[in-house]
Design a protein around this motif. Structure first.
Motif, PDB file in Angstrom:
ATOM      1  N   GLN A   1       0.741  -9.631  51.450  1.00  0.00           N
ATOM      2  CA  GLN A   1       1.363  -9.230  50.189  1.00  0.00           C
ATOM      3  C   GLN A   1       0.388  -8.392  49.366  1.00  0.00           C
ATOM      4  O   GLN A   1      -0.823  -8.597  49.433  1.00  0.00           O
ATOM      5  CB  GLN A   1       1.800 -10.451  49.385  1.00  0.00           C
ATOM      6  N   PRO A   2       0.929  -7.457  48.555  1.00  0.00           N
ATOM      7  CA  PRO A   2       0.043  -6.541  47.832  1.00  0.00           C
ATOM      8  C   PRO A   2      -0.455  -7.052  46.488  1.00  0.00           C
ATOM      9  O   PRO A   2      -1.391  -6.488  45.929  1.00  0.00           O
ATOM     10  CB  PRO A   2       0.934  -5.318  47.625  1.00  0.00           C
ATOM     11  N   GLY A   3       0.182  -8.101  45.948  1.00  0.00           N
ATOM     12  CA  GLY A   3      -0.212  -8.555  44.625  1.00  0.00           C
ATOM     13  C   GLY A   3       0.018 -10.035  44.451  1.00  0.00           C
ATOM     14  O   GLY A   3       0.820 -10.656  45.171  1.00  0.00           O
ATOM     15  N   ALA A   4      -0.681 -10.635  43.492  1.00  0.00           N
ATOM     16  CA  ALA A   4      -0.588 -12.064  43.238  1.00  0.00           C
ATOM     17  C   ALA A   4       0.847 -12.475  42.931  1.00  0.00           C
ATOM     18  O   ALA A   4       1.631 -11.716  42.361  1.00  0.00           O
ATOM     19  CB  ALA A   4      -1.507 -12.446  42.084  1.00  0.00           C
ATOM     20  N   ALA A   5       1.168 -13.711  43.326  1.00  0.00           N
ATOM     21  CA  ALA A   5       2.459 -14.354  43.066  1.00  0.00           C
ATOM     22  C   ALA A   5       3.588 -13.841  43.941  1.00  0.00           C
ATOM     23  O   ALA A   5       4.729 -14.280  43.801  1.00  0.00           O
ATOM     24  CB  ALA A   5       2.846 -14.276  41.596  1.00  0.00           C
ATOM     25  N   ASN A   6       3.320 -12.908  44.871  1.00  0.00           N
ATOM     26  CA  ASN A   6       4.286 -12.604  45.922  1.00  0.00           C
ATOM     27  C   ASN A   6       4.162 -13.693  46.977  1.00  0.00           C
ATOM     28  O   ASN A   6       3.089 -13.908  47.537  1.00  0.00           O
ATOM     29  CB  ASN A   6       3.995 -11.238  46.560  1.00  0.00           C
ATOM     30  N   ALA A   7       5.243 -14.364  47.286  1.00  0.00           N
ATOM     31  CA  ALA A   7       5.164 -15.589  48.078  1.00  0.00           C
ATOM     32  C   ALA A   7       4.867 -15.335  49.547  1.00  0.00           C
ATOM     33  O   ALA A   7       5.365 -14.383  50.142  1.00  0.00           O
ATOM     34  CB  ALA A   7       6.464 -16.376  47.944  1.00  0.00           C
ATOM     35  N   MET A   8       4.062 -16.208  50.124  1.00  0.00           N
ATOM     36  CA  MET A   8       3.885 -16.335  51.569  1.00  0.00           C
ATOM     37  C   MET A   8       4.591 -17.609  52.018  1.00  0.00           C
ATOM     38  O   MET A   8       4.903 -18.479  51.199  1.00  0.00           O
ATOM     39  CB  MET A   8       2.403 -16.414  51.937  1.00  0.00           C
ATOM     40  N   GLY A   9       4.832 -17.739  53.331  1.00  0.00           N
ATOM     41  CA  GLY A   9       5.517 -18.908  53.852  1.00  0.00           C
ATOM     42  C   GLY A   9       4.780 -19.555  55.010  1.00  0.00           C
ATOM     43  O   GLY A   9       3.713 -19.098  55.438  1.00  0.00           O
ATOM     44  N   TYR A  10       5.381 -20.639  55.553  1.00  0.00           N
ATOM     45  CA  TYR A  10       4.756 -21.415  56.619  1.00  0.00           C
ATOM     46  C   TYR A  10       4.424 -20.557  57.832  1.00  0.00           C
ATOM     47  O   TYR A  10       3.313 -20.645  58.379  1.00  0.00           O
ATOM     48  CB  TYR A  10       5.675 -22.569  57.032  1.00  0.00           C
ATOM     49  N   ASP A  11       5.384 -19.753  58.299  1.00  0.00           N
ATOM     50  CA  ASP A  11       5.138 -18.967  59.503  1.00  0.00           C
ATOM     51  C   ASP A  11       3.971 -17.998  59.329  1.00  0.00           C
ATOM     52  O   ASP A  11       3.297 -17.651  60.302  1.00  0.00           O
ATOM     53  CB  ASP A  11       6.391 -18.191  59.904  1.00  0.00           C
ATOM     54  N   ASP A  12       3.722 -17.565  58.086  1.00  0.00           N
ATOM     55  CA  ASP A  12       2.580 -16.690  57.837  1.00  0.00           C
ATOM     56  C   ASP A  12       1.258 -17.395  58.153  1.00  0.00           C
ATOM     57  O   ASP A  12       0.294 -16.760  58.596  1.00  0.00           O
ATOM     58  CB  ASP A  12       2.569 -16.221  56.375  1.00  0.00           C
ATOM     59  N   LEU A  13       1.219 -18.703  57.922  1.00  0.00           N
ATOM     60  CA  LEU A  13       0.002 -19.451  58.233  1.00  0.00           C
ATOM     61  C   LEU A  13      -0.286 -19.432  59.729  1.00  0.00           C
ATOM     62  O   LEU A  13      -1.445 -19.398  60.156  1.00  0.00           O
ATOM     63  CB  LEU A  13       0.126 -20.903  57.747  1.00  0.00           C
ATOM     64  N   LYS A  14       0.769 -19.456  60.540  1.00  0.00           N
ATOM     65  CA  LYS A  14       0.577 -19.396  61.991  1.00  0.00           C
ATOM     66  C   LYS A  14       0.205 -17.981  62.436  1.00  0.00           C
ATOM     67  O   LYS A  14      -0.490 -17.817  63.447  1.00  0.00           O
ATOM     68  CB  LYS A  14       1.827 -19.877  62.724  1.00  0.00           C
ATOM     69  N   VAL A  15       0.636 -16.952  61.706  1.00  0.00           N
ATOM     70  CA  VAL A  15       0.186 -15.587  62.009  1.00  0.00           C
ATOM     71  C   VAL A  15      -1.319 -15.479  61.748  1.00  0.00           C
ATOM     72  O   VAL A  15      -2.057 -14.875  62.531  1.00  0.00           O
ATOM     73  CB  VAL A  15       0.965 -14.548  61.188  1.00  0.00           C
ATOM     74  N   ILE A  16      -1.779 -16.071  60.642  1.00  0.00           N
ATOM     75  CA  ILE A  16      -3.216 -16.099  60.363  1.00  0.00           C
ATOM     76  C   ILE A  16      -3.952 -16.811  61.492  1.00  0.00           C
ATOM     77  O   ILE A  16      -5.007 -16.361  61.966  1.00  0.00           O
ATOM     78  CB  ILE A  16      -3.496 -16.796  59.018  1.00  0.00           C
TER      79      ILE A  16
END
Length: 383
Positions: free
Chosen positions: A324-339
């Motif tokens: 995400q490009p700026g604060a407070a734009n939400a990430m989700g669970y699946d993003d943690l697995k991409v990391i």
């Protein structure tokens, strides 16, 4: 030049799908990655499930026997998302075959299994990443930095909670998850393993602990066929639940801090209520997975009536900027697995471990085994 890396997924339940989707997305978020994962094969013993995965995600081939993956020269890295009782055998075999492994926690049925996989990975000189995904949340990494910097003073105590209702329904099927032989521990391996990893990630090593466990749904119906996720099995033959629904644990850290870890899989009214509160001599930090991109932070020298501010994480925190490009734009669970996929593939590319590894899995398993012993004896157990 970007090199192709042949990958396989062994076990295609929900977590197998999550790993596969992470492989598909990882270079969208990390174009600088020196490896490009290619989906070579998927192994799943349930008839038709591997073929469905291939049709949906584009695996080049399928098999019902994971041993064919170990022998496949096209495969250089393997995601192991099979049931717990298979982790040791598959993990050791893949490492000895020269495959890098991304394996889900708790890495087997206990500390002996986790050590066996860790030893195989070290002996083969391959990379091993473990699915402790909650530590990958940018807010959790920001909390760790805040604690390490001394912004909340000296840590005095922490509370870690992992409450869920996924097993609360009395008609939930008696799957492998509830059996000692195939599932090992219950909520210990499933949820408390994450709690131990978060505790160590934030506060360092645990010195000793004492725990209490309970089974609140003592019988469940046996399923009549293959299951996925947390299926129902109303009317089937009843069998005993052999592992714990609930655990509460007191922790003493090597630093002198104290902690409480509580986890339950049958908490009616709780859906993924995971989080922590860390208190120090000059402040505190709070995180709730359901508000994954926020931190509650209190710091200063007010001590009494000191306010708590909400901090929205942004590109300067952890891997947030890759999504995400700026604060407070939400990430989700699946993003943690991409990391997690990125850190696994980066480990493979550079030959240096990034993220949670087999040593972390061993530490977690040792603590879980200690909880089980303590619950049986009623005593404090040193780690």
């Amino acid at each position: 030049m970007v090199d192709a890396l042949g990958v396989a997924v062994v076990g295609f339940g929900w977590m197998g799908r999550v790993h596969t989707q992470a492989y598909a997305r990882v270079r969208h978020h990390y174009p600088q990655l020196a490896l490009r994962p290619e989906l070579v094969t998927v192994a799943e013993e349930v008839p038709g499930r591997a073929e469905e995965a291939a049709d949906r995600f584009g695996f080049a081939s399928t098999t019902r026997d994971w041993r064919e993956v170990a022998a496949d020269p096209r495969v250089r890295a393997v995601s192991i998302t099979a049931p717990n009782f298979l982790h040791r055998e598959i993990g050791v075999a893949m490492a000895e075959a020269g495959k890098h492994i991304w394996i889900e926690k708790p890495v087997g049925l206990g500390a002996d299994d986790a050590r066996a996989v860790a030893d195989a990975v070290a002996g083969a000189g391959v990379q091993g990443t473990v699915g402790f995904n909650y530590r990958n949340a940018p807010a959790v990494e920001a909390a760790r930095e805040l604690i390490a910097s001394g912004d909340i003073g000296t840590v005095t105590h922490v509370r870690i909670r992992l409450f869920s209702d996924y097993a609360a329904h009395p008609e939930g099927a008696l799957t492998w998850r509830y059996e000692r032989e195939r599932g090992g521990s219950g909520v210990l391996g499933d949820l408390a393993s994450h709690g131990v990893d978060l505790a160590r990630f934030l506060l360092g090593d645990i010195a000793s602990l004492t725990a209490d466990t309970a089974v609140f749904v003592p019988e469940r119906a046996r399923p009549s066929g293959a299951t996925a996720g947390h299926s129902r099995a109303a009317g089937g033959e009843l069998g005993p639940v052999e592992n714990e629904d609930y655990v509460s644990c007191l922790l003493r850290f090597a630093s002198g801090a104290r902690g409480v870890l509580e986890a339950c899989r049958v908490s009616v009214g709780e859906q993924n209520n995971y989080g922590f509160e860390v208190h120090g001599t000059e402040g505190a930090v709070f995180w709730d997975f359901r508000r994954m991109n926020e931190l509650g932070v209190s710091r200063g020298t007010g001590y009494q009536d000191q306010p708590v501010s909400t901090v929205h994480v942004g590109p300067g925190h952890g891997e947030f900027g890759a999504f995400q490009p700026g604060a407070a734009n939400a990430m989700g669970y699946d993003d943690l697995k991409v990391i997690e996929a990125y850190r696994f593939l980066r480990s493979v590319a550079e030959g240096v471990p990034y993220g949670a590894g087999l040593a972390d899995a061993v530490h977690s398993a040792v603590a879980l085994d200690a909880m089980a012993r303590s619950a049986e004896s009623g005593a404090w157990v040193a780690l």
